[in-house]
Design an enzyme around this catalytic site. Structure first.
Site, short mmCIF file in Angstrom:
data_model
loop_
_atom_site.label_atom_id
_atom_site.label_comp_id
_atom_site.label_asym_id
_atom_site.label_seq_id
_atom_site.Cartn_x
_atom_site.Cartn_y
_atom_site.Cartn_z
N THR A 83 -0.55 11.14 1.11
CA THR A 83 -1.52 11.58 2.13
C THR A 83 -0.79 11.51 3.48
O THR A 83 -1.02 10.59 4.27
CB THR A 83 -2.77 10.68 2.14
OG1 THR A 83 -2.38 9.31 2.21
CG2 THR A 83 -3.62 10.89 0.89
N GLY A 141 7.62 -0.98 10.58
CA GLY A 141 7.95 0.39 10.17
C GLY A 141 7.43 0.61 8.78
O GLY A 141 6.51 -0.09 8.34
N THR A 157 -4.19 6.25 -0.04
CA THR A 157 -4.98 5.86 1.13
C THR A 157 -5.68 7.10 1.69
O THR A 157 -5.02 8.07 2.07
CB THR A 157 -4.04 5.26 2.20
OG1 THR A 157 -3.35 4.16 1.60
CG2 THR A 157 -4.80 4.80 3.42
N LYS A 173 1.62 5.43 9.81
CA LYS A 173 0.84 6.58 9.34
C LYS A 173 -0.66 6.24 9.28
O LYS A 173 -1.50 7.01 9.74
CB LYS A 173 1.34 6.98 7.95
CG LYS A 173 0.54 8.04 7.25
CD LYS A 173 1.15 8.41 5.91
CE LYS A 173 0.71 7.53 4.78
NZ LYS A 173 -0.65 7.74 4.30
N PHE A 178 2.52 -13.36 8.52
CA PHE A 178 2.58 -12.08 9.22
C PHE A 178 2.60 -12.17 10.75
O PHE A 178 2.05 -11.32 11.43
CB PHE A 178 1.42 -11.18 8.76
CG PHE A 178 1.93 -9.90 8.15
CD1 PHE A 178 2.50 -9.90 6.89
CD2 PHE A 178 1.88 -8.70 8.84
CE1 PHE A 178 3.00 -8.74 6.33
CE2 PHE A 178 2.38 -7.53 8.30
CZ PHE A 178 2.94 -7.56 7.03
N LYS A 195 12.21 13.89 -10.01
CA LYS A 195 11.57 12.60 -10.33
C LYS A 195 11.23 12.56 -11.81
O LYS A 195 11.45 11.54 -12.48
CB LYS A 195 10.27 12.44 -9.52
CG LYS A 195 10.51 11.97 -8.11
CD LYS A 195 9.20 11.66 -7.43
CE LYS A 195 9.47 11.31 -5.97
NZ LYS A 195 8.36 11.59 -5.10
N ASN A 209 -4.59 -2.58 6.91
CA ASN A 209 -3.29 -2.24 7.48
C ASN A 209 -3.31 -2.27 9.01
O ASN A 209 -2.34 -2.70 9.64
CB ASN A 209 -2.83 -0.87 6.98
CG ASN A 209 -2.12 -0.99 5.65
OD1 ASN A 209 -1.92 -2.08 5.14
ND2 ASN A 209 -1.74 0.14 5.07
N CYS A 216 3.55 3.05 5.62
CA CYS A 216 2.08 2.84 5.71
C CYS A 216 1.55 2.55 7.11
O CYS A 216 0.67 3.27 7.58
CB CYS A 216 1.67 1.70 4.79
SG CYS A 216 1.82 2.12 3.07
N PHE A 232 -2.58 -2.08 -2.30
CA PHE A 232 -2.10 -2.92 -1.19
C PHE A 232 -0.67 -3.40 -1.47
O PHE A 232 -0.26 -4.45 -0.98
CB PHE A 232 -3.04 -4.12 -1.00
CG PHE A 232 -4.43 -3.71 -0.59
CD1 PHE A 232 -4.76 -3.52 0.75
CD2 PHE A 232 -5.41 -3.48 -1.55
CE1 PHE A 232 -6.04 -3.11 1.12
CE2 PHE A 232 -6.69 -3.07 -1.18
CZ PHE A 232 -7.01 -2.88 0.15
C1 UDX Z 1 2.40 -2.53 3.94
C2 UDX Z 1 1.21 -3.42 3.57
O1 UDX Z 1 1.64 -4.79 3.60
C3 UDX Z 1 0.69 -3.03 2.18
O2 UDX Z 1 -0.45 -3.82 1.88
C4 UDX Z 1 0.32 -1.56 2.20
O3 UDX Z 1 -0.16 -1.15 0.96
C5 UDX Z 1 1.53 -0.72 2.60
O4 UDX Z 1 2.01 -1.17 3.86
P1 UDX Z 1 4.98 -2.41 3.41
O5 UDX Z 1 4.99 -1.21 4.31
O6 UDX Z 1 5.71 -2.32 2.12
O7 UDX Z 1 3.47 -2.82 3.06
O8 UDX Z 1 5.64 -3.60 4.23
P2 UDX Z 1 5.26 -5.01 4.84
O9 UDX Z 1 5.97 -6.07 4.10
O10 UDX Z 1 3.81 -5.15 5.01
O11 UDX Z 1 5.99 -4.89 6.28
C6 UDX Z 1 5.74 -3.79 7.14
C7 UDX Z 1 6.58 -3.87 8.39
O12 UDX Z 1 6.14 -4.92 9.22
C8 UDX Z 1 8.08 -4.12 8.18
O13 UDX Z 1 8.80 -3.27 9.04
C9 UDX Z 1 8.28 -5.57 8.54
O14 UDX Z 1 9.58 -5.85 9.01
C10 UDX Z 1 7.24 -5.73 9.64
N1 UDX Z 1 6.76 -7.11 9.80
C11 UDX Z 1 6.06 -7.71 8.79
C12 UDX Z 1 7.01 -7.80 10.98
O15 UDX Z 1 7.63 -7.27 11.92
N2 UDX Z 1 6.51 -9.07 11.12
C13 UDX Z 1 5.80 -9.69 10.14
O16 UDX Z 1 5.38 -10.84 10.34
C14 UDX Z 1 5.57 -8.98 8.94
#
Ligand code: UDX
Length: 457
Positions: A95, A275, A133, A281, A267, A44, A225, A278, A166
């Site tokens: 973490t 998946g 986190t 976990k 959301f 990295k 989360n 975050c 976030f």
């Molecule tokens: C998330 C949080 O949003 C972020 O604030 C935190 O810091 C890290 O975790 P991220 O893991 O990058 O971010 O993805 P995110 O866009 O939140 O989506 C997470 C998962 O939820 C994805 O697999 C996505 O496909 C799924 N998802 C999201 C749904 O199935 N439906 C939704 O309406 C939104």
């Protein structure tokens, strides 16, 4: 540039250049804030020095180039230099989960130890900020470790803040540049002042700052989360019922919910589950944390169970349906999985529903699985090895297949016309795990179309 040049410039150190540390380092440096980054991973560091991003993240490499060019972003080889030359040191190390799901804070405590070791030998006040986190109680532990290692005093020689991130993968730069909120846990307003000053330098006009104590700041991240994950599991549970009721469509129900201001318009997209690095976990860590206090997190456990079921649903449908296809050994039938990343815009396959589906199909005997993803194939290969066939265009994955699963809503899949499924596949059975197609159009073309939350007529 929002940077207010009339203010004295602060110098920032970042320990841990993973997804969070790198995104943050690059964003700050791109606005001329001096950033020194350090990571124990030599690969990295090598890439960082050359301005090469090792994560797929919109605009990141471009901004990295700017930061390096203006001399604001440097990779340093020793933690000593990060601590010695910086006013604020961010801890951004991982973490991970332990085997029992509880959080492993070893990297955090090692970073605190290293920082303490440097503080012992230098003068001047430093602010240590945890971005990773972490569960409540961690800030106090960090203080104890640094005091022990450095023989210096918290509040006098150094400060500690908890400032959870976030950022969403794929939109980290945009999220960092325009956050809904900045949460800061501190033992006093004065302790948080240098951090708020840094954000003033970066943003010009400060975003919504939630200044509180350590425990609240650490818990806000988990509650945030866990709530988002629960929203997804909730709509996926409604989707499950919709699939059994002719005419029901979870997307219409979602829009109805969005219209209620108390619920809010985001959301609630149903699919094959959440998946990423975050949600799974953090939920596990939070559930593990309840047991410390002998409390049962009923709702959070159900959120997890519902998420597992969402990825299991297409496996069950395909297994049931493929038996009906004919005399040829059903387990030899080809299945195409389009999308491996846990969501579009990233090459991250951690906790990806696509991989759960592939493993689920393999577990019940399906071995002829072809996969495609525009950017995540190399990462998927590290996990799946040669258990699947990797195709470099989705047409090859679909060619001769009896079932296709849409696991990630990449734009290039959204554009696939029903005619292409008919032309390429042996039998045009499609499970749309991300609701990207028009069910009526699919049906009119003769595609046997199953979709999350769509009750067929
Ligand atoms: C998330 C949080 O949003 C972020 O604030 C935190 O810091 C890290 O975790 P991220 O893991 O990058 O971010 O993805 P995110 O866009 O939140 O989506 C997470 C998962 O939820 C994805 O697999 C996505 O496909 C799924 N998802 C999201 C749904 O199935 N439906 C939704 O309406 C939104």
């Amino acid at each position: 540039m929002l940077n207010n040049l009339s203010r004295p410039k602060m110098s920032v150190g970042i320990i841990g250049l993973g997804y969070v540390g790198l995104s943050m380092a690059v964003c700050l440096a791109s606005r001329d804030i001096r950033v020194r980054g350090y990571d124990i991973d030599n690969e990295k560091m090598k890439k960082f020095k050359c301005g090469e991003s090792y994560i797929v993240e919109e605009s990141l490499e471009e901004l990295m180039g700017i930061g390096i060019k203006i001399g604001a972003l440097t990779a340093v080889e020793f933690i000593y230099d990060v601590v010695n030359f910086s006013d604020i040191i961010f801890i951004c190390v991982g973490t991970p989960s332990r085997k029992d799901g509880t959080i492993n804070l070893d990297y955090i405590f090692k970073a605190a130890q290293d920082i303490g070791g440097v503080l012992k030998n230098i003068d001047g006040y430093k602010l240590i900020v945890t971005k990773s986190t972490v569960t409540p109680g961690t800030a106090e532990e960090i203080i104890k470790i640094i005091e022990k290692e450095s023989s210096k005093k918290h509040g006098v020689d150094f400060g500690v803040c908890s400032n959870p991130e976030f950022l969403r993968e794929g939109s980290a730069v945009a999220d960092f540049s325009d956050p809904d909120k900045i949460v800061i846990g501190a033992s006093s307003e004065e302790e948080a002042a240098p951090l708020i000053e840094l954000y003033k330098n970066f943003y010009g006009k400060l975003p919504n700052i939630i200044l509180t104590n350590y425990a609240n700041a650490e818990l806000i991240k988990y509650a945030n989360n866990a709530f988002l994950a629960t929203k997804i599991s909730f709509i996926n549970e409604i989707a499950l019922l919709c699939e059994k009721i002719p005419g029901a469509d979870v997307n219409v129900i979602r829009d109805g919910l969005y219209a209620d201001a108390r619920i809010g318009p985001s959301f609630l997209n149903a699919g094959i589950g959440y998946g990423g690095s975050c949600f799974g976990k953090d939920l596990k860590a939070l559930i593990g944390f309840y047991s410390k206090y002998n409390r049962a997190p009923y709702l959070l456990r159900s959120t997890e169970a519902a998420n597992d079921r969402s990825a299991a649903t297409p496996v069950a449908i395909i297994a049931g349906d493929i038996k009906k296809l004919g005399p040829r050994d059903s387990k030899k039938r080809k299945i195409a999985v389009l999308g491996l990343a846990f969501k579009p815009g990233t090459d991250d396959v951690r906790d990806s529903s696509a991989l759960k589906i592939i493993n689920g199909l393999r577990d019940i005997g399906f071995k002829n699985i072809s996969v495609h993803d525009p950017v995540a194939m190399e990462n998927a290969r590290k996990v799946l090895g040669n258990l699947v066939k990797y195709e470099y265009c989705y047409e090859d994955a679909l060619w001769g297949a009896d079932w296709a699963v849409i696991a990630t809503d990449w734009n290039e899949y959204i554009k696939i016309e029903p005619a292409a499924f008919i032309k390429l596949m042996n039998t045009p059975n499609v499970f749309d795990g991300r609701r990207i197609y028009n069910p009526k159009k699919m049906k009119d073309y003769g595609v046997n179309y199953h979709a999350t939350g769509y009750g067929r007529y």
